[in-house]
Design a protein around this motif. Structure first.
Motif, PDB file in Angstrom:
ATOM      1  N   TRP A 147       0.833  -1.201   0.000  1.00 39.65           N
ATOM      2  CA  TRP A 147       0.000   0.000   0.000  1.00 39.65           C
ATOM      3  C   TRP A 147       0.871   1.255   0.000  1.00 39.65           C
ATOM      4  O   TRP A 147       0.624   2.192  -0.763  1.00 39.65           O
ATOM      5  CB  TRP A 147      -0.906   0.005   1.243  1.00 39.65           C
ATOM      6  N   LEU A 148       1.893   1.259   0.849  1.00 38.02           N
ATOM      7  CA  LEU A 148       2.751   2.439   0.949  1.00 38.02           C
ATOM      8  C   LEU A 148       3.454   2.737  -0.371  1.00 38.02           C
ATOM      9  O   LEU A 148       3.594   3.897  -0.764  1.00 38.02           O
ATOM     10  CB  LEU A 148       3.779   2.237   2.071  1.00 38.02           C
ATOM     11  N   LEU A 149       3.885   1.704  -1.064  1.00 37.25           N
ATOM     12  CA  LEU A 149       4.534   1.888  -2.362  1.00 37.25           C
ATOM     13  C   LEU A 149       3.588   2.556  -3.361  1.00 37.25           C
ATOM     14  O   LEU A 149       3.999   3.441  -4.118  1.00 37.25           O
ATOM     15  CB  LEU A 149       5.013   0.543  -2.907  1.00 37.25           C
ATOM     16  N   HIS A 150       2.339   2.151  -3.354  1.00 39.27           N
ATOM     17  CA  HIS A 150       1.370   2.751  -4.272  1.00 39.27           C
ATOM     18  C   HIS A 150       1.074   4.198  -3.893  1.00 39.27           C
ATOM     19  O   HIS A 150       1.010   5.076  -4.773  1.00 39.27           O
ATOM     20  CB  HIS A 150       0.077   1.930  -4.288  1.00 39.27           C
ATOM     21  N   TRP A 151       0.899   4.460  -2.618  1.00 38.42           N
ATOM     22  CA  TRP A 151       0.616   5.835  -2.187  1.00 38.42           C
ATOM     23  C   TRP A 151       1.804   6.743  -2.493  1.00 38.42           C
ATOM     24  O   TRP A 151       1.635   7.914  -2.821  1.00 38.42           O
ATOM     25  CB  TRP A 151       0.316   5.862  -0.692  1.00 38.42           C
ATOM     26  N   SER A 152       2.997   6.191  -2.360  1.00 37.72           N
ATOM     27  CA  SER A 152       4.195   7.005  -2.559  1.00 37.72           C
ATOM     28  C   SER A 152       4.343   7.479  -4.004  1.00 37.72           C
ATOM     29  O   SER A 152       5.082   8.431  -4.266  1.00 37.72           O
ATOM     30  CB  SER A 152       5.438   6.215  -2.141  1.00 37.72           C
ATOM     31  N   LEU A 153       3.647   6.846  -4.937  1.00 36.85           N
ATOM     32  CA  LEU A 153       3.740   7.271  -6.336  1.00 36.85           C
ATOM     33  C   LEU A 153       3.341   8.734  -6.504  1.00 36.85           C
ATOM     34  O   LEU A 153       3.924   9.459  -7.324  1.00 36.85           O
ATOM     35  CB  LEU A 153       2.853   6.386  -7.220  1.00 36.85           C
TER      36      LEU A 153
END
Length: 442
Positions: free
Chosen positions: A222-228
């Motif tokens: 989830w964090l990887l996607h939000w970080s985009l």
């Protein structure tokens, strides 16, 4: 809309990852993504409006929902359920506000808050003793902040969650939830610097949470996607996304749960010249499971660095334009830089294995329509001393000057520090020998 635009729209839609990314995004993040799809005319506008209306139903943004409903149905009158929903939301907001009245009253007096911070008294214990901010009041603040977020009042939500995060234990689940909410609000109001700092905090909190490995893996995905969002719009995002995603645990999450994120890692490596040394490592990672996800950006790197197939690399580079145009996180501001850096990579690799290069043919390899554009681009490279080469205008070719060192020069270069290294090793042996002599026999 012209026929060429339709064709481009279809080509872009082929590479659209919105549906793939959606399950890992907060619901509120989807609205700017849908607006982007609408601006690119990749899908039918009514379908996008219907999707937006469905997404709004679980939220408390009733006024926004009414606006979308009217646009979709062309009617001024809306169903009574919208008014009923609106009234229930206002009642919930009023109740939540009343439950955290002591802390809200304190936060309204910013001078007092600053004074407490300066005296290190902005703590849960002190506020409970002197301002009536009990544990239930703090829980009320959390509920109120969440309702503000659901209503689309992201700035108010961010303010309340910031103070809530200061007052609750960092090891609690509510602290983690507040950190997620704070990051979401920062993204939605474009506070990129704060959001970047919170990504680091969340990443560390996930590592230290003590939760099962599978749950940590899911949260990191989830964090990887939000970080985009942050990496797409932060000034240092191109560099930061590579550093973040190349961490071993992030790579594990990408390979296990979200191989499509390799698109952004590959684009980050191409866009940031200081990260070029990571291309080999990136290709090694891709080769581990080369069937899980493919797109023209990854194919371009493989054609160039693995197969040295410049014709296919040219084809993939042209397709990369459609990929970039279809992607909310890569479009527009990255397009020109990506194509420039990709052409530079192609040029560098091509020049390593050729001594004389036809400019017309090279223009085709670089996906440049005009030979003149390619020649000016090459002249700029040579002028900036990036390349040991010259242009033969009569023959219309580039002549490379490899300037290999002679064998004697290579030997001198490799052995010039040999005497210093030998002296250093002798000194170390002497020191070790002295220490051994000082040790007792038993």
């Amino acid at each position: 809309m012209a026929e060429t635009s339709k064709v481009d729209g279809v080509a872009m839609a082929k590479y659209d990852l919105t549906n793939t990314l959606a399950p890992f995004m907060d619901l509120h993040f989807m609205f700017p993504l849908i607006d982007f799809l609408s601006s690119n005319e990749m899908y039918d506008e009514k379908q996008l409006l219907a999707a937006k209306l469905d997404l709004l139903k679980p939220t408390s943004m009733t006024d926004f929902a009414v606006e979308i409903y009217q646009s979709l149905n062309g009617a001024a009158k809306v169903p009574a359920e919208f008014e009923t929903r609106r009234a229930a939301i206002l009642d919930a907001l009023a109740a939540a506000k009343a439950s955290c009245k002591p802390i809200l009253a304190l936060l309204e007096d910013q001078d007092k808050v600053v004074a407490l911070q300066n005296d290190s008294l902005l703590t849960a214990v002190y506020l409970e003793q002197h301002h009536g901010v009990t544990a239930s009041v703090l829980e009320g603040l959390y509920t109120y902040a969440k309702l503000q977020y659901e209503c689309g009042n992201y700035q108010d939500c961010l303010t309340y969650l910031t103070y809530y995060g200061v007052l609750v234990p960092t090891g609690s689940d509510k602290y983690m939830n507040a950190l997620w909410g704070k990051l979401a609000a920062e993204i939605l109001i474009f506070r990129w610097e704060d959001a970047l700092a919170d990504i680091t905090r969340l990443n560390e909190a996930i590592d230290n949470s003590g939760k099962p490995a599978l749950e940590q893996l899911q949260q990191r995905t989830w964090l990887l996607h939000w970080s985009l969002f942050v990496f797409a719009w932060h000034e240092e995002g191109r560099d930061a996304i590579v550093d973040f995603m190349m961490q071993s645990r992030c790579l594990e999450a990408i390979q296990t749960n979200a191989p499509w994120l390799m698109r952004y890692l590959a684009a980050g490596v191409i866009l940031h010249k200081k990260r070029r040394q990571l291309i080999k490592e990136l290709l090694r990672i891709i080769s581990v499971d080369d069937k899980s996800y493919r797109d023209p950006i990854i194919e371009f790197l493989e054609c160039l660095f693995v197969h040295f197939d410049f014709d296919q690399a040219q084809t993939q580079l042209l397709e990369c334009k459609h990929v970039l145009a279809s992607d909310f996180f890569l479009y527009e501001k990255n397009m020109a830089d990506f194509m420039e850096n990709a052409r530079l990579l192609t040029f560098e690799i091509y020049c390593r294995i050729h001594q004389t290069i036809d400019i017309t043919m090279l223009a085709e390899k670089l996906a440049m329509n005009e030979k003149g554009d390619a020649e000016r681009w090459i002249v700029d490279l040579i002028r900036n001393a990036r390349l040991d080469a010259k242009i033969d205008s009569q023959q219309d070719v580039i002549v490379m000057d490899p300037r290999y060192d002679s064998v004697y020069r290579q030997v001198i270069t490799k052995t010039k520090d040999l005497a210093a290294r030998t002296t250093s090793m002798i000194s170390q042996f002497d020191r070790l020998g002295g220490k051994r002599q000082q040790r007792p026999l038993f």
